[in-house]
Design an enzyme around this catalytic site. Structure first.
Site, PDB file in Angstrom:
ATOM      1  N   ASP A 313      52.751  53.090  19.818  1.00 46.70           N
ATOM      2  CA  ASP A 313      52.251  51.882  19.182  1.00 46.70           C
ATOM      3  C   ASP A 313      53.286  51.467  18.118  1.00 46.70           C
ATOM      4  O   ASP A 313      54.327  52.113  17.933  1.00 46.70           O
ATOM      5  CB  ASP A 313      50.846  52.098  18.608  1.00 46.70           C
ATOM      6  CG  ASP A 313      50.093  50.780  18.443  1.00 46.70           C
ATOM      7  OD1 ASP A 313      50.742  49.718  18.404  1.00 46.70           O
ATOM      8  OD2 ASP A 313      48.859  50.798  18.339  1.00 46.70           O
TER       9      ASP A 313
HETATM   10  C1  BGC Z   1      48.324  47.459  17.991  1.00 49.86           C
HETATM   11  C2  BGC Z   1      48.452  47.503  19.507  1.00 49.86           C
HETATM   12  C3  BGC Z   1      49.359  46.396  19.990  1.00 49.86           C
HETATM   13  C4  BGC Z   1      50.689  46.489  19.273  1.00 49.86           C
HETATM   14  C5  BGC Z   1      51.683  45.429  19.711  1.00 49.86           C
HETATM   15  C6  BGC Z   1      49.678  47.351  17.305  1.00 49.86           C
HETATM   16  O1  BGC Z   1      49.549  47.110  15.953  1.00 49.86           O
HETATM   17  O2  BGC Z   1      47.664  48.628  17.551  1.00 49.86           O
HETATM   18  O3  BGC Z   1      47.169  47.402  20.093  1.00 49.86           O
HETATM   19  O4  BGC Z   1      49.519  46.472  21.389  1.00 49.86           O
HETATM   20  O5  BGC Z   1      50.479  46.354  17.885  1.00 49.86           O
HETATM   21  O6  BGC Z   1      51.340  44.192  19.258  1.00 49.86           O
END
Ligand code: BGC
Length: 738
Positions: A313
């Site tokens: 993530d």
């Molecule tokens: C979130 C994810 C997301 C990623 C990319 C993160 O902050 O937890 O769910 O896919 O950002 O945007």
């Protein structure tokens, strides 16, 4: 019987060979032997540095010109892009820089980046662009927005989840983006968690079925002109039960719960062939998941059999240092995360990962074969997605974005996802043709209906929204503007009072709250109608189940919308008018009390008779699975018969009213007593049936025997022997498993 939404999506024959994906278990790309040889030949030519580069993903903002204001048009900084893509040789880019962009602009950006990658990088390897198209292609202006997952889950309709996946794939791939960070496979647990609306609800099996339907919709073409995406099940694993209720805070999860509650939907997603997995940013049982080889390798790779791409993530290698205190520096964090099992780092601003990997391999702290394994998975996925043959956005596909058929699928999802929680004395549908008062902060707003991940991360910027009807607009349209008032002084003359309450969109840490109860101002608003002679109808537009107990008695009818998307207001007006019979069922327990953390599938000892206080019970305001209709359904003649590896459950469903409607048959099981204690009940099957008023039908739900398994105390799936009680509503039937 099963209601199917037939979707014929507009579009001409596809010019790109985007060939993902059949239902191959484990998510390994399906390539021919010759293609695998090409992948391996390419790998053989690459340096360690180039392979490490493939593992880096940067956000678009890292290669954009600095904007003066957030609202300025995005401009790609081609020099920065060249430095990162051609010189550093990164393998992937993600997301919008800040806010959604028109399809043409997306295509220009993707085209420029792919041209740089293919023409100027060392081996001409195309980029894989990833995006959060989590409820439709929500970063592409003009694309079809769907309800958020929690409202989708309230439909209990896998056909609609599939349709959402299909539309999302078509509209996202149309601009040249082949990889989606969806679906969320986290199971809603803590009611205050800021991402409850992103989940497919509280039950792991329901969430798993709906996630699988979305994955199939995204990954599997349903005709010669289908566009496809690689889907991502996220966030593996144990993200959704932070002890504090706040996002990305630690979770403590017993082995049994980990498997039965949190892993199950991911297991189902991997079995359905999901091509990528995103890792949970938080810590589980004392170790951040990004640094945990037991979860990312032993469990995900060896046990679940996942062979696709694991992406971190956002900035999560860096966070091992500055957020978790898990590593002294970024080099050490890189070693931990790669050893744990990640393939791609969502960096998202720096390419320092490449230097660290080279250094770690050269010093013997990481093996080059470990890096090869990740680079091979990434390159194979690019092959499978057709990026080597056609890296550019498919020609002539913008037309397919935002089709009327796709809008209909979103509308139908809103119709079936709205839940009638309360309907005292048949308040709804409205019988009188008298004046209607509409009030409340959610009545004339768009953002709360859509939720976060709509045109921007938090979804709060209504200036970016197209002018779709608010609840007020839709009610005016359906009932006539002259019948609708927004002046609270008109309450005395109203025949119905519709109060639209809830919360503004928010997600992740920004969405953390200190109190689950609805705010005082909104409670006061509802209280001000306590003595009204007209019925009070509450319309709930929320990210998560905000406690409404202090005002619940004032309401004659309650409708839960969650975040139903742009067609939610139309669906609501149809339901209030009686044009559509409500059929949604809660995919979560709606808490009566702030401290009530007992969920429907609790352990026997989580409730207690001692003291008789409601605090000791499973005592939600509205239970998991609850949902009313304008007709009545009766169930009778429940039979459960085992035949080989299947348990066949059948029940007679009768629509005993005069109105046509949909019922959701929910099949639960109560397991035999065992020292590894069972839950009081758990969902093992469901089916949605449409029945004309006065008609009956025998509904059969086939349940594979392995669904009766549950984890032992060490987390190993086990089929315990004994008497299982099958339950549908109040009915029971027993089966013996020897
Ligand atoms: C979130 C994810 C997301 C990623 C990319 C993160 O902050 O937890 O769910 O896919 O950002 O945007």
């Amino acid at each position: 019987m099963h209601r199917t939404v037939s979707l014929v999506l507009a579009g001409v024959l596809v010019c790109v060979s985007s060939t993902v994906a059949s239902a191959q278990q484990g998510g390994k790309p399906e390539l021919t032997a010759e293609q695998w040889q090409q992948v391996d030949a390419l790998l053989g030519e690459m340096t360690l540095r180039e392979k490490a580069g493939q593992m880096v993903q940067l956000t678009l903002g890292a290669i954009s010109s600095q904007l003066k204001n957030a609202t300025d048009e995005h401009v790609l900084d081609v020099d920065k892009a060249r430095a990162m893509v051609a010189e550093s040789g990164i393998g992937s880019i993600l997301n919008a820089a800040d806010v959604a962009m028109p399809p043409e602009q997306w295509r220009e950006i993707v085209t420029t980046l792919q041209e740089i990658a293919v023409e100027e990088s060392a081996h001409g390897i195309p980029l894989i662009y990833g995006v959060d198209s989590v409820h439709g292609a929500n970063y592409i202006l003009g694309a079809t927005i769907f309800p958020q997952n929690l409202t989708l889950a309230a439909t209990w309709n896998t056909d609609l989840a599939h349709a959402m996946g299909r539309v999302t794939a078509d509209e996202t791939r149309a601009v040249g983006i082949p990889w989606n960070f969806a679906p969320v496979a986290d199971v809603k647990r803590h009611p205050a968690w800021s991402r409850v609306f992103e989940t497919l609800g509280e039950d792991p099996y329901l969430a798993g079925e709906l996630a699988v339907a979305q994955i199939r919709g995204m990954q599997e073409p349903d005709g010669p002109d289908s566009l496809v995406l690689a889907a991502t099940a996220k966030h593996f694993v144990g993200y959704s039960e932070p002890r504090t209720g706040r996002d990305r805070t630690p979770a403590s999860i017993a082995h049994q719960d980990l498997e039965d509650i949190f892993v199950l939907p991911f297991r189902m997603a991997v079995d359905a062939g999901v091509r990528s997995i995103m890792v949970n940013s938080g810590e589980v049982n004392g170790v951040p998941v990004h640094a945990n080889p037991v979860l990312l390798t032993d469990l995900l790779r060896d046990d679940l059999g996942f062979e696709g791409v694991v992406v971190t993530d956002w900035e999560d290698i860096g966070k091992l240092v500055n957020f978790h205190g898990a590593a002294a520096d970024e080099r050490e964090a890189t070693r931990l995360a790669v050893e744990a099992g990640i393939d791609i780092t969502m960096a998202p601003f720096s390419v320092s990962f490449i230097d660290h990997v080279v250094d770690l391999v050269e010093s013997g702290e990481l093996s080059e074969s470990r890096i090869d394994a990740s680079a091979r998975r990434i390159i194979a996925l690019k092959f499978e997605l057709g990026l080597f043959e056609s890296p550019l956005p498919p020609a002539g596909e913008i037309e397919r974005i935002g089709s009327p058929e796709a809008a209909l699928a979103s509308l139908e999802t809103a119709r079936q996802g709205i839940v009638l929680l309360e309907n005292g004395e048949g308040t709804l549908p409205l019988a009188s043709d008298g004046p209607i008062l509409i009030a409340g902060p959610m009545a004339d707003r768009l953002a709360p209906l859509h939720g976060s991940w709509t045109y921007s991360w938090q979804g709060t910027d209504e200036a970016l929204y197209p002018k779709t009807p608010t609840i007020l607009d839709a009610m005016r349209e359906r009932f006539g503007a002259d019948r609708i008032s927004t002046d609270q002084a008109d309450a005395g003359g109203a025949s119905a009072i519709v109060l639209c309450i809830g919360e503004d969109p928010s997600t992740e840490q920004i969405g953390d709250i200190t109190d689950l109860t609805l705010d005082d101002a909104q409670l006061e608003l509802v209280r001000s109608f306590e003595d009204a002679s007209a019925p009070v109808i509450l319309v709930l537009v929320t990210n998560r189940p905000r406690v409404i107990t202090p005002i619940a008695d004032i309401a004659d009818a309650v409708l839960w919308l969650g975040q139903p998307g742009p067609y939610g207001p139309e669906a609501l007006a149809e339901i209030v008018a009686g044009d559509v019979n409500p059929s949604g069922h809660l995919p979560f327990s709606y808490p009566q009390f702030v401290n009530a953390l007992v969920l429907y599938n609790h352990k026997p000892s989580e409730v207690s008779e001692v003291g008789g206080s409601p605090a000791g019970k499973y005592n939600p305001l509205y239970a998991f699975g609850h949902g009313l209709s304008y007709t009545t359904f009766e169930h009778s003649g429940l039979e459960a018969v085992r035949s080989g590896d299947t348990v066949r459950v059948s029940v007679e469903v009768s629509n005993t009213g005069s109105v046509d409607g949909d019922d959701v048959v929910q099949v639960y099981v109560s397991d035999p007593p065992n020292p590894v204690t069972p839950r009081v009940k758990r969902l093992v099957g469901f089916d949605r049936v449409s029945l004309a008023g006065g008609s009956s039908e025998r509904v059969t739900v086939e349940i594979p025997l392995d669904r009766f398994q549950r984890a032992d105390a060490t987390g190993i799936n086990t089929l315990y022997t004994g008497t299982y009680i099958i339950r549908v509503g109040e009915l029971e039937s027993a089966i013996e498993l020897e």
